[in-house]
Design an enzyme around this catalytic site. Structure first.
Site, PDB file in Angstrom:
ATOM      1  N   ASP A  30       0.834  -1.191   0.000  1.00  0.00           N
ATOM      2  CA  ASP A  30       0.000   0.000   0.000  1.00  0.00           C
ATOM      3  C   ASP A  30       0.877   1.252   0.000  1.00  0.00           C
ATOM      4  O   ASP A  30       1.746   1.426   0.851  1.00  0.00           O
ATOM      5  CB  ASP A  30      -0.902  -0.005   1.236  1.00  0.00           C
ATOM      6  CG  ASP A  30      -2.119   0.884   1.072  1.00  0.00           C
ATOM      7  OD1 ASP A  30      -1.952   2.026   0.611  1.00  0.00           O
ATOM      8  OD2 ASP A  30      -3.230   0.443   1.404  1.00  0.00           O
ATOM      9  N   SER A  79      -7.305   3.989  -1.591  1.00  0.00           N
ATOM     10  CA  SER A  79      -6.964   2.569  -1.450  1.00  0.00           C
ATOM     11  C   SER A  79      -8.146   1.661  -1.765  1.00  0.00           C
ATOM     12  O   SER A  79      -7.951   0.550  -2.264  1.00  0.00           O
ATOM     13  CB  SER A  79      -6.451   2.287  -0.038  1.00  0.00           C
ATOM     14  OG  SER A  79      -5.202   2.889   0.170  1.00  0.00           O
ATOM     15  N   HIS A 296      -1.274   2.477  -5.161  1.00  0.00           N
ATOM     16  CA  HIS A 296      -1.011   3.865  -5.540  1.00  0.00           C
ATOM     17  C   HIS A 296       0.286   4.258  -4.863  1.00  0.00           C
ATOM     18  O   HIS A 296       0.865   3.477  -4.095  1.00  0.00           O
ATOM     19  CB  HIS A 296      -2.142   4.798  -5.071  1.00  0.00           C
ATOM     20  CG  HIS A 296      -2.460   4.625  -3.619  1.00  0.00           C
ATOM     21  ND1 HIS A 296      -1.633   5.102  -2.618  1.00  0.00           N
ATOM     22  CD2 HIS A 296      -3.485   3.995  -2.993  1.00  0.00           C
ATOM     23  CE1 HIS A 296      -2.137   4.785  -1.449  1.00  0.00           C
ATOM     24  NE2 HIS A 296      -3.259   4.101  -1.638  1.00  0.00           N
TER      25      HIS A 296
END
Length: 448
Positions: A30, A79, A296
């Site tokens: 993440d 997310s 991302h």
């Protein structure tokens, strides 16, 4: 990848039924944009050698993936939308948990793997009902509905055989004890790392090790806790029919949001150890595919700042505590002591830096005075300042100046993220991809 592409792959013999991987391990780092893997290379470098040593990430880089969400949310994803894309192959709005833009549920690769008779699991350093794991396990219009998501892990059918992460807050509540419901469904329950060695292999397990997310790697009792949990999960899941496992290095993102290079690099180190373990797992189980990507990038991390051509990670390598823990220790101390602060930091402050620490009290007193002058409405909207937060911010500033680390935001960015893969059919993940392509390829490799 569209349906035609999937058909072409099969027609070309690239994914014949006999060539499908038995086990698929999807790793989501993440917030990990390209600057994080570059930073880790230099953080991991041995200064005693002229060579800059290759990392596990360098060994398995396959390409890049775009991360934009559905048009309604623009170009910068959160997310939840990104995890939905990685789990379902469909773009959606920011905040969505595996529902489309009309809030209709979408099939996930984990759900499909379970339907095919494979064992499934999730291992994360966030709570197990956080955006990424929830997007593989559930469906909800908002990632913020944490109790609803926790309830769904029972109410919508049990979809995994292993759950490792945090989450006491949502799973052991006054109104409902979901852990007990898992136990009634035949699950083992553990709440400490030491219990991992006591697990019965043929019984499903839920392990919750914190109220919310796990402690920072820098602060945890095991600084490679994601590695420890991943090892235990693969051992539990290994079976004749194969398995699908989601692993999330959740807190790289939190380090980015915090503009905290120290915690980010130690989260990256935990992830690197996970990937090194998975290399050995694939060597022993060559019918396994491992894919790693990010949802991302977070923070707009840059390795050098202020027109100064240097990035110096030396002090990051020696740190043993997070800036938050160091700040808490300073506040708990009656008097500011340079020797003790140096000990907590595990590097020596110079006189200017120590003076900056001393000045924190004055800044705090000024902020407190200003807060007292606010109206009742303004006070409700704005929290009273905490002294430890002032120290934490000053420590972050010192670390950024020492390392010459730059940040452009405390949020996400829209840049493409790296894709890594190794094991069976890993060549399918080469080149320029979209995040939805990853789910579509995994669906194909699961026989869909």
């Amino acid at each position: 990848m569209n349906n035609a592409t999937a058909t072409d792959m099969k027609q070309q013999g690239q994914v014949k039924q006999v060539d499908l991987p038995k086990n698929i391990i999807m790793v989501v780092a993440d917030g990990m944009g390209p600057a994080y893997t570059s930073a880790y290379r230099y953080f991991n470098d041995n200064p005693a050698t002229d060579e800059i040593e290759q990392t596990v990430f360098d060994r398995h880089l396959k390409g890049l993936a775009s991360t934009y969400p559905a048009p309604v949310s623009g170009y910068v994803t959160d997310s939840a939308a990104a995890a939905t894309a990685l789990a379902t192959g469909i773009k959606t709005y920011n905040g969505a948990i595996s529902v489309d833009i009309n809030k209709k549920p979408l099939l996930t690769v984990l759900e499909w793997a379970k339907q095919q008779g494979k064992k499934t699991g999730v291992v994360v350093t966030s709570r197990i009902n956080h955006a990424t794991p929830a997007s593989y396990l559930s469906h909800n219009e908002s990632r913020r509905n944490y109790d609803q998501l926790a309830n769904s892990y029972i109410d919508n059918g049990i979809k995994a055989d292993v759950y490792f992460g945090g989450g006491w807050k949502n799973y052991i509540r006054d109104d409902r004890n979901i852990v007990n419901e898992f136990k009634q469904a035949g699950f083992q329950y553990i709440d400490s790392y030491s219990q991992l060695t006591e697990l019965v292999h043929d019984k499903p397990v839920i392990g919750l090790f914190a109220d919310l997310g796990l402690p920072w790697a820098l602060d945890d009792s095991n600084k490679h806790r994601l590695t420890l949990l991943t090892k235990a999960a693969t051992k539990q899941l290994k079976n004749e029919a194969g398995f699908f496992l989601l692993v999330e290095a959740s807190q790289i993102d939190w380090g980015g949001h915090d503009n905290n290079i120290a915690t980010a690099m130690h989260e990256m180190d935990d992830l690197a150890k996970v990937m090194e373990y998975l290399e050995s797992f694939v060597a022993e189980n060559p019918d396994t595919l491992v894919v790693l990507t990010a949802d991302h990038s977070t923070g707009g991390l840059t390795l050098a700042a202020n027109k100064d051509y240097r990035w110096n990670p030396e002090i990051l390598r020696t740190m043993q505590h997070s800036p938050a823990t160091i700040a808490k220790n300073i506040v708990a101390n009656d008097q500011l002591n340079l020797q003790e602060i140096n000990q907590w930091l595990n590097f020596d402050l110079n006189s200017k830096e120590f003076q900056q620490i001393i000045q924190v009290n004055a800044s705090y007193q000024q902020a407190t005075t200003l807060h007292l002058l606010l109206s009742a409405t303004e006070k409700t909207a704005q929290k009273a300042p905490e002294l430890k937060e002032f120290y934490r911010q000053e420590i972050l500033t010192i670390i950024d100046k020492r390392t010459n680390t730059g940040w452009t935001t405390t949020g996400h960015t829209a840049i493409d993220v790296p894709v890594f893969a190794f094991g069976k059919q890993s060549e399918q993940f080469s080149g320029q991809l979209d995040n939805t392509d990853i789910a579509k390829k995994i669906f194909t490799l699961l026989g869909k």
